[in-house]
Write an enzyme that holds these catalytic residues in place. Structure first.
Site, PDB file in Angstrom:
ATOM      1  CG  ASN A  88      -2.269  -0.720   0.926  1.00  0.00           C
ATOM      2  OD1 ASN A  88      -2.691  -0.448   0.149  1.00  0.00           O
ATOM      3  ND2 ASN A  88      -2.877  -1.674   1.726  1.00  0.00           N
ATOM      4  CG  LEU A 114       0.778  -5.518  11.339  1.00  0.00           C
ATOM      5  CD1 LEU A 114       1.447  -7.000  11.029  1.00  0.00           C
ATOM      6  CD2 LEU A 114      -0.806  -6.380  10.851  1.00  0.00           C
ATOM      7  CG  ASN A 119      -5.622   1.089   9.990  1.00  0.00           C
ATOM      8  OD1 ASN A 119      -4.527   0.864   9.198  1.00  0.00           O
ATOM      9  ND2 ASN A 119      -6.883  -0.084   9.915  1.00  0.00           N
ATOM     10  CG  HIS A 164      -9.482  -3.753   8.353  1.00  0.00           C
ATOM     11  ND1 HIS A 164      -8.480  -4.376   9.636  1.00  0.00           N
ATOM     12  CD2 HIS A 164     -10.365  -4.073   8.837  1.00  0.00           C
ATOM     13  CE1 HIS A 164      -9.181  -5.151   9.834  1.00  0.00           C
ATOM     14  NE2 HIS A 164     -10.614  -5.269   9.583  1.00  0.00           N
ATOM     15  CG  ASP A 219      -9.157  -3.016  12.693  1.00  0.00           C
ATOM     16  OD1 ASP A 219      -8.010  -2.489  12.570  1.00  0.00           O
ATOM     17  OD2 ASP A 219      -8.641  -4.296  13.401  1.00  0.00           O
ATOM     18  CD  GLU A 255      -6.107  -4.025   1.716  1.00  0.00           C
ATOM     19  OE1 GLU A 255      -4.648  -2.781   2.142  1.00  0.00           O
ATOM     20  OE2 GLU A 255      -5.709  -5.309   1.948  1.00  0.00           O
TER      21      GLU A 255
END
Length: 397
Positions: free
Chosen positions: A204, A271, A288, A290, A331, A360
């Site tokens: 990403n 993480l 973030n 996810h 999250d 993503e």
């Protein structure tokens, strides 16, 4: 909006691209000569470039919104290859003979008001360019300036345009030259500084490194990792981006020092829990991504193979990435955008993960660019690749 931005509203078919009639096949998209250079010229002069088009073929059942978006993406890609960009695109899928009257079909004014609200446009100081009178008539309603191009259907409307005092120019390149003669080149604001927090390989991060420069609104300026052996660090070094390794990811002061000066912080495969002091400092400026739909598939430990196993075991028919603001829980922060990815019969965790990762890589740069430009971004439920009103909608394609 007296102090709003100036925009150039462009028609698409017949103005920017050749119009074979109800264009809906990406392989048939052909930019007119000089169009990419014209759009880039408008970009360089600080003018917003917004495409607004009538797509009656959808109402007629000749193609659907997905086909329209495929054509739009192809045109956007051709422009991007020449260093040109669109700031937003809007379309009307209606036709009065099939769907009844609407206020978004040009010369209706709704889509222009939507653009005004989303992008802060001063309509009275803006321009309308197209090959039909319906493309340029809204200029009169808003007090702006319209121009008819002779490409597409322009020759059929030239006499009417001149009788109404609407300037007629040969093509979009000529229109862009005339529009920009009145404006010196505007120095663009510096791109927003983006810090990326990572723990792993950084695909990403690579998507941001590859895609953000073409948009000019944001730039990755540092990469901060919770692991010294993270592959993302090598990606950053190859891109000549500053790096830092957190010897203790729970050390709030150390993380704040590593992130100092960032306008936006992006967690891209990070993480570890972000310390509450850091979350507070970057409230609504830390996001973030996810790899599943939230809130259904989030929480501690929900990453990697086990996450996709959980999605498959649930019987869900849709997965896909979620971008959300970071708060003190895993999250959990407000959702910004989601990208639906279908779960196929026979999917394995690996096959599902691969499709979600592709989404993503497309979603995250778009959201970062939108946030850097100050565009409000909302959760969406449809597949599209354009700004409508103040909503950012993105398409998997």
């Amino acid at each position: 909006m007296a102090d709003g931005a100036r925009a150039v509203f462009l028609d698409r078919d017949g103005t920017m691209v050749e119009d074979p009639g109800y264009l809906h096949e990406p392989e048939r998209v052909r930019l007119f000569p000089g169009v990419a250079e014209a759009v880039r010229r408008l970009n360089d002069h600080g003018l917003l470039v917004v495409v607004v088009s009538n797509q009656a073929g959808i109402a007629r059942g000749l193609y659907d919104e997905r086909a329209y978006q495929a054509v739009q993406r192809r045109m956007t890609d051709l422009l991007a290859a020449a260093g040109a960009r669109l700031d937003a695109t809007y379309f009307c899928p209606h036709h009065p003979d099939f769907t009844g009257p609407c206020d978004c079909r040009k010369p209706g004014l709704k889509l222009f008001r939507d653009a005004q609200a989303a992008l802060g446009i001063d309509l009275a100081r803006s321009f309308w360019v197209g090959d039909r009178m319906s493309d340029v008539e809204p200029a009169r309603a808003f007090g702006g300036r319209g121009m008819l191009v002779e490409t597409g259907h322009g020759a059929q409307s030239e006499r009417e345009a001149r009788s109404r005092g609407v300037p007629v120019v040969s093509d979009l390149a000529a229109a862009a030259r005339e529009i920009t003669l009145a404006f010196p080149v505007t120095t663009a604001p510096p791109p927003a500084s983006v810090a990326v927090l990572v723990s792993g390989g950084g695909t990403n991060l690579q998507a941001l490194l590859d895609q953000l420069p073409a948009q000019g609104a944001a730039q990755v300026t540092r990469v901060v990792s919770s692991r010294a052996d993270a592959g993302a660090l090598e990606r950053a070094r190859r891109a000549r981006v500053a790096t830092a390794v957190l010897t203790d990811p729970s050390d709030a002061r150390g993380m704040l020092d590593a992130l100092a000066g960032a306008d936006l912080v992006v967690l891209a495969g990070y993480l570890r829990r972000v310390p509450a002091e850091v979350v507070a400092r970057y409230r609504m400026r830390m996001i973030n991504i996810h790899p599943a739909l939230l809130p259904a598939f989030g929480g501690a430990g929900m990453y990697g193979r086990r996450l996709h196993e959980r999605v498959l075991a649930s019987g869900a028919t849709i997965s896909g990435p979620t971008v959300h603001y970071v708060d003190e829980e895993y999250d959990h922060g407000p959702i910004i955008a989601q990208w639906p990815v279908p779960v196929h019969k026979g999917d394995t965790p690996e096959s599902l993960a691969a499709r979600v990762l592709e989404a993503e890589h497309r979603l995250l740069p778009v959201v970062v660019t939108a946030l850097a430009r100050g565009v409000r971004v909302r959760l969406f439920a449809s597949r599209s690749a354009f700004l409508t009103g103040d909503e950012l909608k993105v398409d998997l394609g």
